[in-house]
Design a protein around this motif. Sequence first.
Motif, PDB file in Angstrom:
ATOM      1  N   ARG B 282       0.819  -1.213   0.000  1.00 18.62           N
ATOM      2  CA  ARG B 282       0.000   0.000   0.000  1.00 18.62           C
ATOM      3  C   ARG B 282       0.849   1.258   0.000  1.00 18.62           C
ATOM      4  O   ARG B 282       0.331   2.361  -0.006  1.00 18.62           O
ATOM      5  CB  ARG B 282      -0.909   0.026   1.232  1.00 18.62           C
ATOM      6  N   GLY B 283       2.169   1.074   0.050  1.00 13.28           N
ATOM      7  CA  GLY B 283       3.058   2.236   0.088  1.00 13.28           C
ATOM      8  C   GLY B 283       3.353   2.712   1.489  1.00 13.28           C
ATOM      9  O   GLY B 283       4.032   3.716   1.661  1.00 13.28           O
ATOM     10  N   ASP B 284       2.861   2.007   2.501  1.00  7.16           N
ATOM     11  CA  ASP B 284       3.143   2.421   3.874  1.00  7.16           C
ATOM     12  C   ASP B 284       4.589   2.090   4.224  1.00  7.16           C
ATOM     13  O   ASP B 284       5.115   1.041   3.835  1.00  7.16           O
ATOM     14  CB  ASP B 284       2.205   1.709   4.857  1.00  7.16           C
ATOM     15  N   VAL B 285       5.207   2.984   4.972  1.00  2.00           N
ATOM     16  CA  VAL B 285       6.616   2.851   5.311  1.00  2.00           C
ATOM     17  C   VAL B 285       6.759   2.447   6.765  1.00  2.00           C
ATOM     18  O   VAL B 285       6.100   2.992   7.649  1.00  2.00           O
ATOM     19  CB  VAL B 285       7.359   4.186   5.088  1.00  2.00           C
ATOM     20  N   ARG B 286       7.609   1.477   7.002  1.00  2.00           N
ATOM     21  CA  ARG B 286       7.861   1.041   8.366  1.00  2.00           C
ATOM     22  C   ARG B 286       9.371   0.937   8.560  1.00  2.00           C
ATOM     23  O   ARG B 286      10.058   0.335   7.748  1.00  2.00           O
ATOM     24  CB  ARG B 286       7.204  -0.316   8.575  1.00  2.00           C
ATOM     25  N   THR B 287       9.868   1.541   9.609  1.00  2.00           N
ATOM     26  CA  THR B 287      11.292   1.407   9.895  1.00  2.00           C
ATOM     27  C   THR B 287      11.461   0.546  11.132  1.00  2.00           C
ATOM     28  O   THR B 287      10.754   0.684  12.124  1.00  2.00           O
ATOM     29  CB  THR B 287      11.967   2.776  10.119  1.00  2.00           C
ATOM     30  N   VAL B 288      12.398  -0.368  11.048  1.00  2.00           N
ATOM     31  CA  VAL B 288      12.657  -1.322  12.127  1.00  2.00           C
ATOM     32  C   VAL B 288      14.146  -1.255  12.460  1.00  2.00           C
ATOM     33  O   VAL B 288      14.983  -1.338  11.560  1.00  2.00           O
ATOM     34  CB  VAL B 288      12.296  -2.762  11.689  1.00  2.00           C
ATOM     35  N   THR B 289      14.440  -1.088  13.721  1.00  2.00           N
ATOM     36  CA  THR B 289      15.839  -1.030  14.139  1.00  2.00           C
ATOM     37  C   THR B 289      16.160  -2.235  15.004  1.00  2.00           C
ATOM     38  O   THR B 289      15.464  -2.515  15.977  1.00  2.00           O
ATOM     39  CB  THR B 289      16.111   0.265  14.928  1.00  2.00           C
ATOM     40  N   GLY B 290      17.206  -2.947  14.618  1.00  2.00           N
ATOM     41  CA  GLY B 290      17.628  -4.102  15.388  1.00  2.00           C
ATOM     42  C   GLY B 290      18.357  -3.687  16.654  1.00  2.00           C
ATOM     43  O   GLY B 290      18.653  -2.507  16.848  1.00  2.00           O
TER      44      GLY B 290
END
Lengths: 175, 293
Positions: B282-290
């Motif tokens: 859908r174009g949604d952005v998610r940032t994940v930090t380890g």
Amino acid sequence: MRRIAIGLMSTLSGLVLLFSYHTSTNSGTALASTGTAGGTAAGQSDGTASADTSADGSTSSDEASSSGSSSGSSSGSSSGSSSSSGTYTGDAVMTRWGVVQVEITVKNGKITKSEAVQYPQGNHRDEQINSYALPVLAEEVTAAQSANIDAVSGATVTSDGYVQSLQSAIDQAHL
Amino acid sequence: MTVPGQARTVRPDADPGTDPAAAPALDGATPIVEQPRRSFVEQVMGLPMSVHVRGPLARDDRVARAVEAAFADLRADDAMFSTWKPESPVSRMRRGELRLEDAPERVRRVAALCDEAAERTGGAFSAWLPPAAGARPVFDPTGLVKGWAAEQAFDRLVDRLAALGPHDVLLSAGGDVVVGCARTDTPDWTVGVEDPRMRSRMLLTVPLRRGAVATSGTAARGAHIVDPATGAAPSGLLSATVVGPSLTWADVYATAAFVRGADAAQWASTLADHAVVLVDGRGDVRTVTGPPS
């Protein structure tokens, strides 16, 4: 105030760069945007006025002078007041399809609106180009102010696609 | 300035104790100096390779020669690993004419790295792909070689430039970027992460002095990534971008995250010292930090 205007004009050049990226691969246009891609203004990313500029009001960019064709794009007229708010109009930049000129509105040092006040009119192709490029332009500046980037990470760019890529415009500015 | 869910800056390297750009800001003013800069571009491995050098000798012939040597390194690896050049050792392996144990040392190193990549990604990355359903798997290290070769060429270029005094370097291999800074008076390199649906627009920018940014997606070439488990193009993500210390692993992890699709965010949260930007269908952005290592 002058320093603010200059810093913003650098951003503005980037807008023209991004705009011309959509409308044209004209290398002259990319070169005219050198001041932005050169990463000259330290404070540009947060929209404040910490850019270190020379006394004559030009951006102090080595790359700009070495590319030899950055004249015009980093200057501009200002109708703002003495606070960091107002409307700024960049110089008109010639693209393959015509003249592009961008105006930005600034409130408290942040760009709140940008629009092209002059863009190519005329044939059908231009209309297509404008309907695609102009909304991008406005979103770009209000969302990320990322004109000052050094490299683009994205899905693999092929050799064929490189000529039209934003990376090629950045590379051109520093050859 | 901030568009919800879109504009966010990832900065895995922001510890002020180790960031040379932040450390000198004693009086509130970072001493940024305009250094000469030059870019170089060549097409290698079918990709545009861009090198930027920043520092006092950036426009000197000695830097140009060092960069030319880096391009030569890349061409040498292309000759070694190309699956398009019939006489490359990898092409000979693929035809069954050369056994891995008899292959050149660099090929064996890459094969070992590919095995490690399969292990680290839980099989989401693999260099052994069946050319057709039911067929015998054929060695194809291409998915790892590009990032690895670029990082190798980058590391050797940094060493060559060190002899000329402190310079900053950036290398982009067709959209996968590695940077380093030997200087402390320069601005961070700024890497833009493109919107896969609108490639001139940046979803966010990553300021880096040292490290890599790699993206996997379908925007440029169509579906060239296949899931080794199914042989099909993965679905669920438009792009996956990984920020980390090494281009080789950022590139492998980006591919793996893209293949994993819906599962990617959970997996990415386990990657120590890496930050991952996922753009879903859908174009949604998610940032994940380890976690930090």
